[in-house]
Scaffold this active site. Structure first.
Site, PDB file in Angstrom:
ATOM      1  N   GLY A 214      27.825 -17.815 -26.256  1.00  0.00           N
ATOM      2  CA  GLY A 214      28.199 -16.939 -25.151  1.00  0.00           C
ATOM      3  C   GLY A 214      27.469 -15.621 -25.210  1.00  0.00           C
ATOM      4  O   GLY A 214      26.458 -15.465 -25.903  1.00  0.00           O
ATOM      5  N   ASN A 215      27.980 -14.650 -24.469  1.00  0.00           N
ATOM      6  CA  ASN A 215      27.381 -13.325 -24.459  1.00  0.00           C
ATOM      7  C   ASN A 215      28.481 -12.284 -24.291  1.00  0.00           C
ATOM      8  O   ASN A 215      29.661 -12.622 -24.166  1.00  0.00           O
ATOM      9  CB  ASN A 215      26.325 -13.214 -23.350  1.00  0.00           C
ATOM     10  CG  ASN A 215      26.895 -13.545 -21.982  1.00  0.00           C
ATOM     11  OD1 ASN A 215      27.724 -12.820 -21.451  1.00  0.00           O
ATOM     12  ND2 ASN A 215      26.438 -14.668 -21.409  1.00  0.00           N
ATOM     13  N   SER A 216      28.097 -11.019 -24.264  1.00  0.00           N
ATOM     14  CA  SER A 216      29.075  -9.927 -24.281  1.00  0.00           C
ATOM     15  C   SER A 216      29.452  -9.407 -22.906  1.00  0.00           C
ATOM     16  O   SER A 216      30.120  -8.379 -22.807  1.00  0.00           O
ATOM     17  CB  SER A 216      28.532  -8.764 -25.122  1.00  0.00           C
ATOM     18  OG  SER A 216      28.301  -9.166 -26.450  1.00  0.00           O
TER      19      SER A 216
END
Length: 411
Positions: A214-216
């Site tokens: 995923g990412n932030s």
């Protein structure tokens, strides 16, 4: 016009519905963010929350009829001096009387004299919201330039549930601030009648049932764009990828997890959209063979994860635009860090050349930048060769600056 100390003047109209108590939270949030709020309840609203409570929390006198303070001609003065009239909750009865132009209490008289933006947040039972009379009244108010947000779907009075729930007070207050941020243009909803789709958040690509790539991205910028579009009168659909924020008041929210989920939802919503803004951080790759069970650490390091590319949703939208909806405006986002291949702006220009969107919002991300914060800065590149710099500001104001460019191109 501004109130004491240069504060924006907001008239908070409260009509007689059970959701009137939630307007107390809207009042608190607006006063705490520096707004001068005058509460104008209907007589029926005082059966739910008393006059003393409104006066104490707003710091201003509270009246309900045009006979109070006749020397001040309050029913004219209040509407004239306001920067925004916000009606929370807006009942079916209140909207019906507003459409008819009645002035049988101080709130409806204020609505007649107001020359500022008017924002209605409806709340009522589902059958009342869906009744043809209410739908017709909402349409008339929107045609006259008012912003009427759609109610939320959820628990109503008693055991009932459905469309008609008041949106979350925090989001109503945020939408009110978004309308005020438009300044002199706030009285001219330049996206009225338009449909806008915004993707927000970050996708997750599962390795197994509990782990993912995923990412932030928090979804804050996408939600700010949705609020800004709503403030300009648009009907908004948000495709939210793993966003833990309250739904923007008045938006239709479709929740997704992975890039493939987002692709399906965006394509479905884009068919009727005038504008699509791809603000979500979509994973470029996904595991080729996700496991059906949790991968155990016993036995040493597992084999390398094989990845396969995700579809490029923005490029797909560009390539299918003429068949889907000619003239649709497409806006992409490019979150970059810069590196050996070039600067943030170099990489943004290369991405625009590949994707061929009408606008590409290029912003630098990293520690304290872009993701999971309330501020942002960007350069908006146009397919026509334009470049517009948006200096460091709040995500809400950046959203309006992006939509200024959108509106210019739609015109």
């Amino acid at each position: 016009m501004e109130g004491a100390g240069g504060r924006p003047r907001v008239v908070l109209g409260v009509s007689g519905g059970i959701a009137a108590y939630k307007a107390l939270e809207v009042l608190r949030r607006l006063t705490e963010s520096g707004h001068d709020v005058r509460v104008v309840p209907t007589p029926a609203a005082l059966r739910f929350v008393g006059e003393v409570t409104w006066a104490a929390l707003s710091g201003s006198p509270v009246h309900t009829d045009v006979w109070a303070d006749p020397d001040e001609v309050a029913h004219v003065r209040i509407g004239r001096e306001a920067d925004l009239v916000l009606v929370v909750p807006a009942t079916a009865d209140l909207m019906s009387r507003a459409v008819a132009g009645r002035a049988d209490d101080l709130l409806t008289a204020t609505l007649l004299t107001a020359r500022c933006p008017v924002l209605y947040a409806p709340a009522m039972h589902t059958e009342m919201w869906e009744h043809p009379a209410t739908r017709a009244n909402v349409a008339v108010l929107r045609e006259r330039g008012a912003i009427v947000v759609d109610p939320a779907v959820g628990r109503l009075t008693g055991p009932d549930s459905g469309a008609g729930r008041l949106p979350e007070p925090a989001e109503i207050a945020a939408l009110a601030r978004a309308v005020l941020a438009l300044g002199p243009a706030a009285g001219r909803p330049d996206l009225a009648g338009r449909r806008v789709v915004v993707s927000a958040g970050g996708t997750r690509e599962h390795l197994d049932p509990v782990r993912f790539l995923g990412n932030s991205s928090s979804g804050r910028q996408g939600y700010a764009l949705a609020r800004a579009a709503l403030a300009r009168g648009a009907r908004v659909t948000v495709v939210a990828a793993n966003v833990a924020l309250p739904d923007p008041a008045g938006a239709t929210v479709v929740r997704v997890t992975s890039a493939l989920d987002l692709r399906d939802a965006v394509h479905a919503a884009a068919g009727s959209a005038d504008v699509v803004v791809m603000a979500a951080a979509v994973a470029d790759f996904r595991p080729a063979k996700p496991q059906d069970y949790k991968i155990k650490k016993e036995g040493g390091v597992p084999a390398p994860v094989e990845l396969e590319p995700n579809p490029d949703v923005l490029a797909e939208l560009v390539s299918t635009r003429e068949a889907r909806r000619p003239g649709q405006l497409l806006v992409g986002f490019a979150a970059e860090t810069g590196g050996p291949d070039g600067s943030v702006l170099d990489l943004g220009r290369a991405k625009l050349a590949r994707k061929r969107a009408d606008l590409l919002v290029v912003n630098e991300v990293g520690a304290g930048l872009g993701f999971e914060v309330d501020h942002n800065k960007a350069v908006v590149l146009g397919l026509d060769g334009s470049a517009t710099t948006i200096e460091h500001t709040t995500k809400d104001l950046l959203a309006h600056r992006v939509l200024d460019l959108v509106v210019g191109r739609l015109a």
